[in-house]
Design a protein around this motif. Structure first.
Motif, PDB file in Angstrom:
ATOM      1  N   LEU A 171       0.827  -1.204   0.000  1.00  0.00           N
ATOM      2  CA  LEU A 171       0.000   0.000   0.000  1.00  0.00           C
ATOM      3  C   LEU A 171       0.859   1.250   0.000  1.00  0.00           C
ATOM      4  N   MET A 172       1.943   1.235   0.764  1.00  0.00           N
ATOM      5  CA  MET A 172       2.847   2.378   0.778  1.00  0.00           C
ATOM      6  C   MET A 172       3.430   2.619  -0.607  1.00  0.00           C
ATOM      7  N   ILE A 173       3.777   1.554  -1.284  1.00  0.00           N
ATOM      8  CA  ILE A 173       4.331   1.700  -2.635  1.00  0.00           C
ATOM      9  C   ILE A 173       3.289   2.292  -3.572  1.00  0.00           C
ATOM     10  N   SER A 174       2.035   1.796  -3.448  1.00  0.00           N
ATOM     11  CA  SER A 174       0.970   2.292  -4.326  1.00  0.00           C
ATOM     12  C   SER A 174       0.691   3.758  -4.070  1.00  0.00           C
ATOM     13  N   PHE A 175       0.576   4.148  -2.784  1.00  0.00           N
ATOM     14  CA  PHE A 175       0.276   5.543  -2.457  1.00  0.00           C
ATOM     15  C   PHE A 175       1.421   6.464  -2.874  1.00  0.00           C
ATOM     16  N   ARG A 176       2.642   5.900  -2.836  1.00  0.00           N
ATOM     17  CA  ARG A 176       3.780   6.719  -3.240  1.00  0.00           C
ATOM     18  C   ARG A 176       3.671   7.133  -4.695  1.00  0.00           C
ATOM     19  N   ASP A 177       3.172   6.240  -5.533  1.00  0.00           N
ATOM     20  CA  ASP A 177       3.176   6.492  -6.975  1.00  0.00           C
ATOM     21  C   ASP A 177       1.898   7.115  -7.482  1.00  0.00           C
ATOM     22  N   VAL A 178       0.832   7.240  -6.651  1.00  0.00           N
ATOM     23  CA  VAL A 178      -0.401   7.906  -7.072  1.00  0.00           C
ATOM     24  C   VAL A 178      -0.257   9.376  -6.726  1.00  0.00           C
ATOM     25  N   ARG A 179      -0.071  10.213  -7.704  1.00  0.00           N
ATOM     26  CA  ARG A 179       0.267  11.604  -7.467  1.00  0.00           C
ATOM     27  C   ARG A 179      -0.792  12.514  -8.085  1.00  0.00           C
ATOM     28  N   VAL A 180      -1.230  13.554  -7.356  1.00  0.00           N
ATOM     29  CA  VAL A 180      -2.051  14.628  -7.920  1.00  0.00           C
ATOM     30  C   VAL A 180      -1.158  15.549  -8.729  1.00  0.00           C
ATOM     31  N   SER A 181      -0.018  15.828  -8.192  1.00  0.00           N
ATOM     32  CA  SER A 181       1.007  16.521  -8.959  1.00  0.00           C
ATOM     33  C   SER A 181       2.294  15.741  -8.753  1.00  0.00           C
ATOM     34  N   ALA A 182       3.180  15.843  -9.703  1.00  0.00           N
ATOM     35  CA  ALA A 182       4.360  14.988  -9.651  1.00  0.00           C
ATOM     36  C   ALA A 182       5.212  15.294  -8.438  1.00  0.00           C
ATOM     37  N   SER A 183       5.865  14.267  -7.921  1.00  0.00           N
ATOM     38  CA  SER A 183       6.714  14.442  -6.746  1.00  0.00           C
ATOM     39  C   SER A 183       7.890  15.345  -7.076  1.00  0.00           C
ATOM     40  N   GLY A 184       8.149  16.307  -6.217  1.00  0.00           N
ATOM     41  CA  GLY A 184       9.211  17.268  -6.484  1.00  0.00           C
ATOM     42  C   GLY A 184      10.590  16.633  -6.473  1.00  0.00           C
ATOM     43  N   SER A 185      10.740  15.534  -5.710  1.00  0.00           N
ATOM     44  CA  SER A 185      12.062  14.921  -5.630  1.00  0.00           C
ATOM     45  C   SER A 185      12.422  14.167  -6.904  1.00  0.00           C
ATOM     46  N   ILE A 186      11.410  13.754  -7.697  1.00  0.00           N
ATOM     47  CA  ILE A 186      11.661  12.991  -8.910  1.00  0.00           C
ATOM     48  C   ILE A 186      11.327  13.830 -10.137  1.00  0.00           C
ATOM     49  N   TYR A 198       3.748  12.584 -18.439  1.00  0.00           N
ATOM     50  CA  TYR A 198       4.858  12.203 -19.334  1.00  0.00           C
ATOM     51  C   TYR A 198       5.844  11.388 -18.527  1.00  0.00           C
ATOM     52  N   ASN A 199       6.683  10.607 -19.235  1.00  0.00           N
ATOM     53  CA  ASN A 199       7.721   9.815 -18.587  1.00  0.00           C
ATOM     54  C   ASN A 199       9.052  10.543 -18.750  1.00  0.00           C
ATOM     55  N   ASN A 200       9.740  10.788 -17.631  1.00  0.00           N
ATOM     56  CA  ASN A 200      11.012  11.504 -17.706  1.00  0.00           C
ATOM     57  C   ASN A 200      12.148  10.551 -18.078  1.00  0.00           C
ATOM     58  N   ASP A 201      13.346  11.067 -18.104  1.00  0.00           N
ATOM     59  CA  ASP A 201      14.501  10.273 -18.545  1.00  0.00           C
ATOM     60  C   ASP A 201      14.812   9.126 -17.594  1.00  0.00           C
ATOM     61  N   ALA A 202      14.392   9.279 -16.323  1.00  0.00           N
ATOM     62  CA  ALA A 202      14.623   8.200 -15.353  1.00  0.00           C
ATOM     63  C   ALA A 202      13.496   7.180 -15.369  1.00  0.00           C
ATOM     64  N   SER A 203      12.641   7.259 -16.396  1.00  0.00           N
ATOM     65  CA  SER A 203      11.497   6.338 -16.554  1.00  0.00           C
ATOM     66  C   SER A 203      10.467   6.484 -15.433  1.00  0.00           C
ATOM     67  N   ASP A 204      10.450   7.661 -14.761  1.00  0.00           N
ATOM     68  CA  ASP A 204       9.404   7.964 -13.787  1.00  0.00           C
ATOM     69  C   ASP A 204       8.291   8.721 -14.493  1.00  0.00           C
ATOM     70  N   GLN A 205       7.064   8.376 -14.132  1.00  0.00           N
ATOM     71  CA  GLN A 205       5.913   9.051 -14.752  1.00  0.00           C
ATOM     72  C   GLN A 205       5.535  10.285 -13.923  1.00  0.00           C
ATOM     73  N   CYS A 206       5.554  11.456 -14.565  1.00  0.00           N
ATOM     74  CA  CYS A 206       5.166  12.712 -13.923  1.00  0.00           C
ATOM     75  C   CYS A 206       3.736  13.038 -14.342  1.00  0.00           C
ATOM     76  N   THR A 207       2.867  13.172 -13.350  1.00  0.00           N
ATOM     77  CA  THR A 207       1.431  13.310 -13.627  1.00  0.00           C
ATOM     78  C   THR A 207       0.842  14.482 -12.858  1.00  0.00           C
ATOM     79  N   SER A 208      -0.057  15.206 -13.522  1.00  0.00           N
ATOM     80  CA  SER A 208      -0.899  16.221 -12.868  1.00  0.00           C
ATOM     81  C   SER A 208      -2.345  15.884 -13.162  1.00  0.00           C
ATOM     82  N   ILE A 209      -3.183  16.022 -12.143  1.00  0.00           N
ATOM     83  CA  ILE A 209      -4.593  15.647 -12.265  1.00  0.00           C
ATOM     84  C   ILE A 209      -5.478  16.871 -12.084  1.00  0.00           C
ATOM     85  N   LEU A 210      -6.461  17.020 -12.946  1.00  0.00           N
ATOM     86  CA  LEU A 210      -7.443  18.095 -12.851  1.00  0.00           C
ATOM     87  C   LEU A 210      -8.835  17.478 -12.728  1.00  0.00           C
ATOM     88  N   ASN A 211      -9.541  17.833 -11.671  1.00  0.00           N
ATOM     89  CA  ASN A 211     -10.911  17.361 -11.459  1.00  0.00           C
ATOM     90  C   ASN A 211     -11.875  18.519 -11.676  1.00  0.00           C
TER      91      ASN A 211
END
Length: 419
Positions: A55-70, A140-153
């Motif tokens: 669950l921690m792994i899942s919550f880590r990767d569900v982002r409203v806005s992309a994580s600033g560290s990645i 979009y997927n960055n060069d480190a293969s991390d997905q950067c996502t922003s969500i609009l509701n």
């Protein structure tokens, strides 16, 4: 089975994050080994720990806005908040990244509408928005293969079909200082969490209320307010107002729907005297006019009943009792009872009648006093006159001889007492 489901969800949404996937599989294998080698209690503990980690792994990767560290360059929506009336067209723009990321996989996930792309900019449009729980994901997927996502509701709103006000289980008369409940009913409104309702009496706002529901689709909502009316509220008009507070992204003037105004039932209250209940003793002279005031206020209008002394047989039913010529038979206690359908109150009057001197007996005494005064005054004048002549005329003469003497003849003076 639960771990497999979590794994599939994690893998479907975050396939690019291979490192975390490998770590997850390693943890799964370790706990599978624990299941086969250790006892049941250890196995259950291992399963629970595995579930928490997943669950921690899942919550880590569900982002409203992309994580600033990645993801230092997150997708940006314009406008950042979208508020649309149900059935109206809508559009939004998403800039995937500010730097060059054209070679990376990018997109805009949407359930309705159309998306066009120009380089790193996504354009989403819909001719008629009727999806209540819509979510737009720009990524979009960055060069480190991390997905950067922003969500609009987007917020989809609908004005109330109707707003009405009434009393709860009450249609007849009201009584002063008793509690009653007003009800404001709002029909088919969305989103209800943005709804504010205000109760009014005339032009005075009584209270503001807000819904606690998080329902996105249109619902019916009812708001209640307890009131304690007073006599000044008799015939007052009550109404309520429903307003959607949609924030800065919504209409500049918040949408408002009001109920019709209705007049409240009459407010009833018991009689209240306009003057003190137990006045001092009233003293009146025989033959004078007597007024006893028992006026009061009340709703409905009160009636009056008088209890009079035993010797007075006449009756009266008004608020002011008047006796034009008071006699000794009118002396005593008068009790006024004021009553209506709500209650009653009494007032007591104690009347003392005093005798007065008749006019026919007083008339002769006035003339006797006047006569005595005139007589005393005449005697006083005569005495003064005698003393005057006695001091200024010497000798004596007889007054009857005055006519026999020629003019300018001196008369012999005699005693003044013979004049």
């Amino acid at each position: 089975m639960l771990l497999s489901v979590l794994l599939s969800v994690h893998y479907r949404h975050h396939l690019a994050n291979k490192l975390w996937a490998r770590r997850f599989f390693l943890l799964t294998n370790v706990f599978s080994f624990s299941f086969s080698q250790r006892n049941y209690l250890d196995t259950m503990l291992s399963c629970y720990l595995s579930l928490v980690i997943s669950l921690m792994i899942s919550f880590r990767d569900v982002r409203v806005s992309a994580s600033g560290s990645i993801c230092t360059d997150s997708p940006v929506f314009t406008p950042s908040a979208l508020v649309v009336k149900y059935g109206d067209p809508a559009n939004v723009t998403c800039v995937v990244c500010q730097k060059d990321c054209s070679d990376n996989a990018s997109g805009l996930e949407h359930a309705v509408g159309n998306v066009t792309q120009n380089g790193t900019t996504m354009f989403w449009t819909v001719d008629r928005l009727i999806e209540w729980e819509l979510s737009l994901q720009c990524y979009y997927n960055n060069d480190a293969s991390d997905q950067c996502t922003s969500i609009l509701n987007p917020t989809l709103y609908q004005l109330p079909e109707s707003v009405s006000i009434s009393f709860v289980n009450h249609t007849e008369m009201m009584f002063e200082n008793q509690q009653y409940t007003l009800q404001c009913s709002v029909q088919n409104v969305a989103p209800v969490e943005k709804l504010n309702v205000t109760f009014y009496r005339g032009n005075t706002a009584l209270r503001h209320l807000q819904s606690r529901s998080e329902q996105k689709k249109p619902v019916n909502e009812t708001f209640t307010l307890n009131i304690t009316p007073s006599r000044k509220d008799d015939g007052a008009q009550y109404w309520c107002e429903a307003k959607l507070e949609l924030g800065p992204a919504g209409p500049q003037s918040p949408p408002v729907v009001t109920s019709e105004k209705f007049s409240a039932p009459p407010v009833y209250y018991g009689p209240e005297l306009n003057e003190p209940r137990n006045p001092d003793v009233i003293t009146v002279k025989e033959g004078d006019t007597l007024h006893l005031n028992c006026s009061s206020v009340g709703n409905p209008s009160p009636s009056y009943t008088w209890t009079r002394p035993k010797n007075s047989s006449s009756s009266y039913t008004g608020s002011v009792l008047t006796i034009s010529s008071v006699g000794f038979e009118h002396e005593g206690q008068y009790i006024c009872t004021v009553s209506n359908t709500v209650g009653n109150v009494t007032k007591e009057f104690n009347v003392d009648v005093q005798a007065s001197i008749p006019n026919s007996a007083a008339f002769p005494w006035i003339w006797i006093i006047v006569g005595v005064f005139v007589a005393v005054l005449f005697v006083l004048i005569c005495v003064l006159c005698c003393l005057f002549y006695k001091q200024n005329r010497k000798g004596s003469y007889n007054l009857k001889d005055v006519l026999r003497f020629p003019m300018r003849t001196a008369l012999p003076l005699q005693n003044c007492e013979n004049i």
